[in-house]
Design a protein around this motif. Sequence first.
Motif, PDB file in Angstrom:
ATOM      1  N   ALA A 240      -9.247   0.849  -9.319  1.00 35.31           N
ATOM      2  CA  ALA A 240      -8.231  -0.051  -9.877  1.00 35.31           C
ATOM      3  C   ALA A 240      -8.800  -0.793 -11.087  1.00 35.31           C
ATOM      4  O   ALA A 240      -8.181  -0.848 -12.158  1.00 35.31           O
ATOM      5  CB  ALA A 240      -7.773  -1.039  -8.804  1.00 35.31           C
ATOM      6  N   LEU A 241     -10.007  -1.335 -10.922  1.00 34.86           N
ATOM      7  CA  LEU A 241     -10.594  -2.139 -12.015  1.00 34.86           C
ATOM      8  C   LEU A 241     -11.006  -1.250 -13.195  1.00 34.86           C
ATOM      9  O   LEU A 241     -10.898  -1.649 -14.356  1.00 34.86           O
ATOM     10  CB  LEU A 241     -11.780  -2.958 -11.493  1.00 34.86           C
ATOM     11  CG  LEU A 241     -11.416  -4.027 -10.443  1.00 34.86           C
ATOM     12  CD1 LEU A 241     -12.664  -4.771  -9.965  1.00 34.86           C
ATOM     13  CD2 LEU A 241     -10.395  -5.036 -10.983  1.00 34.86           C
TER      14      LEU A 241
ATOM     15  N   LEU B 256      -4.858  -0.740  -4.328  1.00 34.13           N
ATOM     16  CA  LEU B 256      -3.901   0.356  -4.557  1.00 34.13           C
ATOM     17  C   LEU B 256      -2.739  -0.133  -5.423  1.00 34.13           C
ATOM     18  O   LEU B 256      -2.259   0.588  -6.302  1.00 34.13           O
ATOM     19  CB  LEU B 256      -3.340   0.836  -3.219  1.00 34.13           C
ATOM     20  CG  LEU B 256      -3.948   2.069  -2.561  1.00 34.13           C
ATOM     21  CD1 LEU B 256      -3.305   2.309  -1.203  1.00 34.13           C
ATOM     22  CD2 LEU B 256      -3.781   3.310  -3.428  1.00 34.13           C
ATOM     23  N   GLY B 257      -2.292  -1.362  -5.170  1.00 35.55           N
ATOM     24  CA  GLY B 257      -1.183  -1.948  -5.933  1.00 35.55           C
ATOM     25  C   GLY B 257      -1.543  -2.054  -7.410  1.00 35.55           C
ATOM     26  O   GLY B 257      -0.777  -1.647  -8.291  1.00 35.55           O
ATOM     27  N   ILE B 258      -2.740  -2.587  -7.689  1.00 37.63           N
ATOM     28  CA  ILE B 258      -3.188  -2.712  -9.087  1.00 37.63           C
ATOM     29  C   ILE B 258      -3.297  -1.323  -9.732  1.00 37.63           C
ATOM     30  O   ILE B 258      -2.848  -1.095 -10.854  1.00 37.63           O
ATOM     31  CB  ILE B 258      -4.551  -3.457  -9.160  1.00 37.63           C
ATOM     32  CG1 ILE B 258      -4.367  -4.915  -8.712  1.00 37.63           C
ATOM     33  CG2 ILE B 258      -5.154  -3.369 -10.563  1.00 37.63           C
ATOM     34  CD1 ILE B 258      -5.620  -5.765  -8.749  1.00 37.63           C
ATOM     35  N   LEU B 259      -3.863  -0.384  -8.959  1.00 33.20           N
ATOM     36  CA  LEU B 259      -4.046   0.974  -9.479  1.00 33.20           C
ATOM     37  C   LEU B 259      -2.700   1.614  -9.838  1.00 33.20           C
ATOM     38  O   LEU B 259      -2.552   2.198 -10.920  1.00 33.20           O
ATOM     39  CB  LEU B 259      -4.762   1.808  -8.397  1.00 33.20           C
ATOM     40  CG  LEU B 259      -5.132   3.232  -8.756  1.00 33.20           C
ATOM     41  CD1 LEU B 259      -6.174   3.248  -9.861  1.00 33.20           C
ATOM     42  CD2 LEU B 259      -5.673   3.971  -7.535  1.00 33.20           C
TER      43      LEU B 259
ATOM     44  N   GLY C 218       0.816  -1.217   0.000  1.00 33.82           N
ATOM     45  CA  GLY C 218       0.000   0.000   0.000  1.00 33.82           C
ATOM     46  C   GLY C 218       0.842   1.255   0.000  1.00 33.82           C
ATOM     47  O   GLY C 218       0.601   2.190  -0.776  1.00 33.82           O
ATOM     48  N   ARG C 219       1.849   1.281   0.875  1.00 31.68           N
ATOM     49  CA  ARG C 219       2.682   2.484   0.959  1.00 31.68           C
ATOM     50  C   ARG C 219       3.500   2.666  -0.319  1.00 31.68           C
ATOM     51  O   ARG C 219       3.667   3.777  -0.802  1.00 31.68           O
ATOM     52  CB  ARG C 219       3.588   2.420   2.191  1.00 31.68           C
ATOM     53  CG  ARG C 219       2.822   2.803   3.469  1.00 31.68           C
ATOM     54  CD  ARG C 219       3.721   2.845   4.661  1.00 31.68           C
ATOM     55  NE  ARG C 219       4.297   1.541   4.926  1.00 31.68           N
ATOM     56  CZ  ARG C 219       5.523   1.354   5.421  1.00 31.68           C
ATOM     57  NH1 ARG C 219       6.278   2.364   5.722  1.00 31.68           N
ATOM     58  NH2 ARG C 219       5.957   0.125   5.653  1.00 31.68           N
TER      59      ARG C 219
ATOM     60  N   LEU D 112       7.054  -3.653  -6.746  1.00 34.24           N
ATOM     61  CA  LEU D 112       5.602  -3.722  -6.485  1.00 34.24           C
ATOM     62  C   LEU D 112       5.001  -4.940  -7.192  1.00 34.24           C
ATOM     63  O   LEU D 112       4.175  -5.660  -6.615  1.00 34.24           O
ATOM     64  CB  LEU D 112       4.909  -2.430  -6.957  1.00 34.24           C
ATOM     65  CG  LEU D 112       3.396  -2.384  -6.735  1.00 34.24           C
ATOM     66  CD1 LEU D 112       3.039  -2.548  -5.256  1.00 34.24           C
ATOM     67  CD2 LEU D 112       2.774  -1.097  -7.253  1.00 34.24           C
ATOM     68  N   LYS D 113       5.439  -5.176  -8.402  1.00 38.94           N
ATOM     69  CA  LYS D 113       4.925  -6.337  -9.152  1.00 38.94           C
ATOM     70  C   LYS D 113       5.192  -7.629  -8.390  1.00 38.94           C
ATOM     71  O   LYS D 113       4.326  -8.498  -8.285  1.00 38.94           O
ATOM     72  CB  LYS D 113       5.604  -6.399 -10.534  1.00 38.94           C
ATOM     73  CG  LYS D 113       4.645  -6.040 -11.650  1.00 38.94           C
ATOM     74  CD  LYS D 113       5.166  -6.399 -12.998  1.00 38.94           C
ATOM     75  CE  LYS D 113       4.052  -7.191 -13.664  1.00 38.94           C
ATOM     76  NZ  LYS D 113       4.023  -7.375 -14.998  1.00 38.94           N
TER      77      LYS D 113
END
Length: 424
Positions: free
Chosen positions: A197-198, A151-154, A91-92, A125-126
């Motif tokens: 994100a989606l 948040l990661g996907i976004l 998240g961070r 992140l990936k």
Amino acid sequence: MITLIIASGLLALAAGKPCGSDHKALLQSLNQQLLRSVDTPDTLPNPSVHIALRLSTHHNLAKESQHLNHLKTEFHDDIEKSLRNGELVVGRLALYILALKSSCHDLQSVHLNHNEMKEPLLTHLKKEMEEEKQNIAFSHRPKTNYYQYSLGILALCVSGVRVSTHVSHKLIHAVEHRQIKHGESLCVDTHAMAGMALQCLKNEETAVKDTAELDRALASIKQRLLDSKRADGHMGNEFSTGLAVQALLAMGSQMEECASALEALRADVKKGTYHNPMAVSQVLPALHQQSYLHLKSKECRNEDDSLTIDADSASEVLPSHGQVSLQVEVIKSDGASSVFSINVPKGSSLFEALNLLQDKLTGFTFSTESSLWGPFLSVVNEEQARQTDRRYWQVSSGGTSLTQGINDYKIDSAQSITIKNTEY
Ligand code: B12
């Protein structure tokens, strides 16, 4: 001609469009509040605050660039420290990437040092998203939570990195199977983040396992956000409404669908509900009718540079008089309960009150962990409520769960606080 101007003004009002000098003054006061918060010494720079400043219309470019540098040093170091402690930083890290993106910074030039390796932020992140995906496959939830997973996907999507179909499918599946909760109840904040994100994946035409399933998940999120609307216009509560509006706008809702929520946010701002910079940072983009998806096409050219901090505008806190009695009940994981009583100055924060109680040596002790929202209560009477065990100390007053943390919640009248070790 004049009739035409009056008529279009009335039409704008009828559609609930935020316009006029009142709205501008409100935005300016929030912008200045955020700008003041970045000047607070001894607090870690907050990437969410940076994003909100960058999504605003008016800027203080010197302060924003200084803040970006603080993020690249202090916040960056803090992430590397967490990595050394073996923690996931999904998240961070995602917020950090979005903050860099909001300032049009070259993401490939920033690296994380971890396990004697130097990795670009997006590569790391990936990898963490893959780890989270595995965790969902084995234990039906991410190690962090679905808010951070979204948040990661976004962050990957907004930065133009392809999100694997397996990673996106896990989020779509969680939405469809109603696995997104905050404590006991459906989590509006996480639905909003998942929606953005989606929607980003959809806009970018990223390959997903099943396009119809993605569309169904987006429609469910939109419907759940609209269903969360209360009679007073809030979606969820005061602190989720900003994200909900951002998500609805990103998902193509018309302004009319968000009008009462925006009105509720404006009323909150006037009441002074948002003093925590993290709360302001989630509300301000919505009031600017922007969402995190706008970061995708941010250009950082010809920006306004007129925002200044008004020297006199810092609100003065008047000392309050009198004491109020406070009862604190602690319920441990085995159900054992202990009750403590204390008188505290009226208007103290719960954090201050708990410190007074601890200093009285009544047997009550506690400690906190820092987070972007402030101190998170983690240990009470030597018992830790651990994220790894899916437990937390839930705080309520008179049986109602608090909508603020211990540092923001103020004790204005005599009351009974319950701190309960709860599974989530
Ligand atoms: C997930 C979540 C939780 C999880 C966190 C653990 C986990 N791994 O899942 C659980 C269920 C434990 C939780 C608890 C609480 N939460 Co919560 N939570 C969230 C949520 C949805 C996402 C947080 C996140 O991961 N952010 C992303 C990362 C990058 O940021 P971070 O700061 O590093 O994240 C950590 C902190 O945010 C911390 N945290 C989570 N909630 C809270 C609340 C407060 C006040 C603090 C200081 C820290 C904190 O846990 C995160 C993971 O470690 C947010 C929604 C939002 N809009 O932000 C609400 C949110 C932050 N929570 C909120 C609240 C009110 C609480 C509680 C106070 C509820 C209660 N009455 O007990 C408690 C905290 C009590 C305590 N012990 O101090 C409010 C805060 C509003 C405010 N003005 O302060 C939010 C905004 C939800 C809302 N709309 O009401 N929460």
